[in-house]
Design an enzyme around this catalytic site. Structure first.
Site, PDB file in Angstrom:
ATOM      1  N   CYS A 197       0.819  -1.225   0.000  1.00 56.18           N
ATOM      2  CA  CYS A 197       0.000   0.000   0.000  1.00 56.18           C
ATOM      3  C   CYS A 197       0.849   1.271   0.000  1.00 56.18           C
ATOM      4  CB  CYS A 197      -0.951  -0.010   1.187  1.00 56.18           C
ATOM      5  SG  CYS A 197      -2.108  -1.382   1.114  1.00 56.18           S
TER       6      CYS A 197
ATOM      7  N   HIS B 192      -3.359   7.232   2.461  1.00 61.71           N
ATOM      8  CA  HIS B 192      -3.767   5.924   1.939  1.00 61.71           C
ATOM      9  C   HIS B 192      -5.135   5.590   2.545  1.00 61.71           C
ATOM     10  CE1 HIS B 192      -4.018   1.753   1.088  1.00 61.71           C
ATOM     11  NE2 HIS B 192      -3.704   1.356   2.305  1.00 61.71           N
TER      12      HIS B 192
ATOM     13  N   ASN C  10     -10.166  -0.333   0.413  1.00 58.63           N
ATOM     14  CA  ASN C  10      -8.712  -0.179   0.314  1.00 58.63           C
ATOM     15  C   ASN C  10      -8.243  -0.817  -1.003  1.00 58.63           C
ATOM     16  OD1 ASN C  10      -5.941  -0.488   0.509  1.00 58.63           O
ATOM     17  ND2 ASN C  10      -5.957  -1.108   2.655  1.00 58.63           N
TER      18      ASN C  10
HETATM   19  N1  COA Z   1     -18.185  -8.442  10.798  1.00 55.07           N
HETATM   20  C1  COA Z   1     -18.677  -8.626  12.034  1.00 55.07           C
HETATM   21  N2  COA Z   1     -17.868  -8.900  13.085  1.00 55.07           N
HETATM   22  C2  COA Z   1     -16.560  -8.988  12.856  1.00 55.07           C
HETATM   23  C3  COA Z   1     -15.987  -8.798  11.580  1.00 55.07           C
HETATM   24  C4  COA Z   1     -16.866  -8.532  10.527  1.00 55.07           C
HETATM   25  N3  COA Z   1     -16.439  -8.327   9.271  1.00 55.07           N
HETATM   26  N4  COA Z   1     -14.652  -8.922  11.673  1.00 55.07           N
HETATM   27  C5  COA Z   1     -14.364  -9.182  12.951  1.00 55.07           C
HETATM   28  N5  COA Z   1     -15.517  -9.227  13.674  1.00 55.07           N
HETATM   29  C6  COA Z   1     -15.672  -9.462  15.102  1.00 55.07           C
HETATM   30  C7  COA Z   1     -14.499 -10.237  15.663  1.00 55.07           C
HETATM   31  O1  COA Z   1     -14.700 -11.628  15.528  1.00 55.07           O
HETATM   32  C8  COA Z   1     -14.493  -9.782  17.089  1.00 55.07           C
HETATM   33  O2  COA Z   1     -15.467 -10.493  17.795  1.00 55.07           O
HETATM   34  P1  COA Z   1     -15.099 -11.157  19.211  1.00 55.07           P
HETATM   35  O3  COA Z   1     -14.753  -9.987  20.086  1.00 55.07           O
HETATM   36  O4  COA Z   1     -16.353 -11.855  19.560  1.00 55.07           O
HETATM   37  O5  COA Z   1     -13.928 -12.046  18.919  1.00 55.07           O
HETATM   38  C9  COA Z   1     -14.958  -8.332  17.015  1.00 55.07           C
HETATM   39  O6  COA Z   1     -15.644  -8.207  15.778  1.00 55.07           O
HETATM   40  C10 COA Z   1     -13.837  -7.336  17.090  1.00 55.07           C
HETATM   41  O7  COA Z   1     -12.822  -7.759  16.181  1.00 55.07           O
HETATM   42  P2  COA Z   1     -11.492  -6.930  15.993  1.00 55.07           P
HETATM   43  O8  COA Z   1     -10.607  -7.659  15.046  1.00 55.07           O
HETATM   44  O9  COA Z   1     -10.958  -6.584  17.352  1.00 55.07           O
HETATM   45  O10 COA Z   1     -12.073  -5.595  15.318  1.00 55.07           O
HETATM   46  P3  COA Z   1     -11.375  -4.211  15.130  1.00 55.07           P
HETATM   47  O11 COA Z   1     -12.104  -3.190  15.894  1.00 55.07           O
HETATM   48  O12 COA Z   1      -9.896  -4.302  15.307  1.00 55.07           O
HETATM   49  O13 COA Z   1     -11.667  -3.945  13.596  1.00 55.07           O
HETATM   50  C11 COA Z   1     -10.499  -3.988  11.499  1.00 55.07           C
HETATM   51  C12 COA Z   1     -11.130  -4.830  12.627  1.00 55.07           C
HETATM   52  C13 COA Z   1      -9.888  -4.958  10.519  1.00 55.07           C
HETATM   53  C14 COA Z   1     -11.610  -3.203  10.844  1.00 55.07           C
HETATM   54  C15 COA Z   1      -9.443  -3.035  12.111  1.00 55.07           C
HETATM   55  O14 COA Z   1      -8.580  -3.741  12.952  1.00 55.07           O
HETATM   56  C16 COA Z   1      -8.635  -2.351  11.043  1.00 55.07           C
HETATM   57  O15 COA Z   1      -9.154  -1.629  10.237  1.00 55.07           O
HETATM   58  N6  COA Z   1      -7.310  -2.554  11.067  1.00 55.07           N
HETATM   59  C17 COA Z   1      -6.438  -2.009  10.052  1.00 55.07           C
HETATM   60  C18 COA Z   1      -6.425  -2.937   8.865  1.00 55.07           C
HETATM   61  C19 COA Z   1      -5.872  -2.293   7.620  1.00 55.07           C
HETATM   62  O16 COA Z   1      -6.091  -1.146   7.374  1.00 55.07           O
HETATM   63  N7  COA Z   1      -5.164  -3.106   6.823  1.00 55.07           N
HETATM   64  C20 COA Z   1      -4.595  -2.667   5.596  1.00 55.07           C
HETATM   65  C21 COA Z   1      -3.478  -1.725   5.854  1.00 55.07           C
HETATM   66  S1  COA Z   1      -2.771  -1.176   4.391  1.00 55.07           S
END
Ligand code: COA
Length: 339
Positions: free
Chosen positions: A119, A262, A292
């Site tokens: 990215c 980004h 993204n």
């Molecule tokens: N829909 C519903 N629930 C979901 C889910 C989805 N798509 N994905 C995860 N969950 C659930 C998980 O299972 C978890 O449940 P639990 O607490 O019962 O285990 C809960 O939601 C929280 O999950 P978590 O992974 O802690 O969520 P988060 O707040 O960290 O959000 C992202 C997840 C991926 C949106 C976030 O971490 C993020 O945006 N990170 C950056 C990723 C990124 O930008 N990557 C590319 C970089 S170039």
């Protein structure tokens, strides 16, 4: 001032273009495949829909279209281009997709190659192309960022499949005088120690070749991501690198016209803007429509804001790319537009 080669040490951004696939995939539709829903995805990411390359489209086609639009905006003859860099992690041909784009643009005098930095790829490619223009004989370059991460996603992994989409964007840059320079400062970083947060790794099988000799047969595994670690990395490192960029350029954050990050997650964009007290109206965002798109997000957003006249000639833009590697970078740009 006379434009002698000695004082042609600046880079002007004179054109932009972009292209996205025609097929859309909304949050609701994703909910038919994995256990997720529109409100969860919107709240955590800001994404509403994304574009996915379908049967009659290719990444090469999108990148060529984006490049061709940038070329057209710049008003260049294709034969006047010296360099085309394609930033991508998902080339249609691992030996290089840039040359195919070069052929389709009719840029017969250019050299073209691919550059991979996930990215951060577009930003790294822009900075790389600028070095050729500043230091060498080259005068004009097209820098393209394009990715088709839909081909590398585990579509049953709801933690990652909700984030990504496909697209392409491009800019046309040319050598200019130091006074008109549009790449005012840049910073680039990587940290391989933290590489395991986000991977698109090759998995190797060892197969027999001859008696007592083996070879490795590779195939790529789907994207593996630790979302929380990537999130923490972005909200920590992006403000640090932007602060360092502004310090180097001796520019205050309130002089910026636009913050162009980004497009990974709206919460990351808001958090970075808040660290610099940049009002949210100055934060460019289109991730609700595209998700993204990896190396494409920055030029895709830039092109949209140029074409709808939000970005005006002379505008000062702080941009930052970040992602797998881990890698990240920032650049301070001044948009010139076509003359
Ligand atoms: N829909 C519903 N629930 C979901 C889910 C989805 N798509 N994905 C995860 N969950 C659930 C998980 O299972 C978890 O449940 P639990 O607490 O019962 O285990 C809960 O939601 C929280 O999950 P978590 O992974 O802690 O969520 P988060 O707040 O960290 O959000 C992202 C997840 C991926 C949106 C976030 O971490 C993020 O945006 N990170 C950056 C990723 C990124 O930008 N990557 C590319 C970089 S170039």
């Amino acid at each position: 001032m006379l434009e002698t080669p000695e004082n042609l040490s600046g880079i002007a951004l004179v054109g932009s273009g972009s292209a996205v696939p025609s097929q859309t995939l909304s949050n609701e539709e994703l909910g038919l495949r994995v256990e997720t829903n529109d409100s969860w995805i919107r709240e955590r990411t800001g994404i509403e829909t994304r574009r996915i390359i379908s049967k009659n489209e290719t990444l090469t086609g999108l990148c060529s279209k984006a490049g061709s639009k940038a070329l057209e905006m710049a008003g260049w003859d294709p034969s006047s281009i010296d360099l085309i860099i394609l930033a991508t992690s998902t080339p249609d041909d691992l030996f290089g997709t840039g040359p195919e784009i070069q052929a389709s643009l009719g840029a017969n005098n250019a050299v073209s190659f691919d550059l991979t930095a996930a990215c951060s790829g577009f930003l790294f490619a822009l900075i790389t192309a600028a070095q050729f223009l500043k230091n060498g004989e080259m005068k004009r370059a097209i820098v393209i960022g394009g990715d088709q991460l839909s081909s590398c996603i585990d579509w049953d992994d709801r933690r990652s499949c909700i984030l990504f989409g496909d697209g392409a964007g491009a800019v046309a840059i040319e050598k200019t005088t130091a006074e008109k320079n549009g790449l005012l400062a840049f910073k680039m970083k990587s940290d391989g120690q933290r590489r395991s947060c986000l991977n698109l790794r090759q998995f190797s099988e060892h197969l027999p070749l001859l008696k007592e000799k083996t070879y490795q047969k590779g195939s790529y595994q789907p994207i593996q991501m630790n979302g929380q670690e990537v999130y923490k990395f972005a909200v920590k490192e992006v403000p640090l690198i932007l602060a360092s960029l502004l310090k180097t350029a001796q520019i205050e954050a309130d002089s910026l016209n636009w913050l162009l990050l980004h497009q990974a997650n709206q919460r990351i964009l808001d958090s970075v803007a808040d660290r610099f007290s940049i009002p949210h109206e100055k934060v460019l965002s289109n991730l609700s429509k595209y998700g993204n798109t990896s190396a494409a997000t920055i030029p895709l957003m830039l092109d949209e804001a140029v074409r709808d006249s939000r970005i005006q000639p002379g505008d000062l833009i702080a941009t930052s790319g970040f992602g797998a590697g881990l890698s990240w970078g920032a650049a301070l740009l001044r948009w010139q537009g076509p003359s």
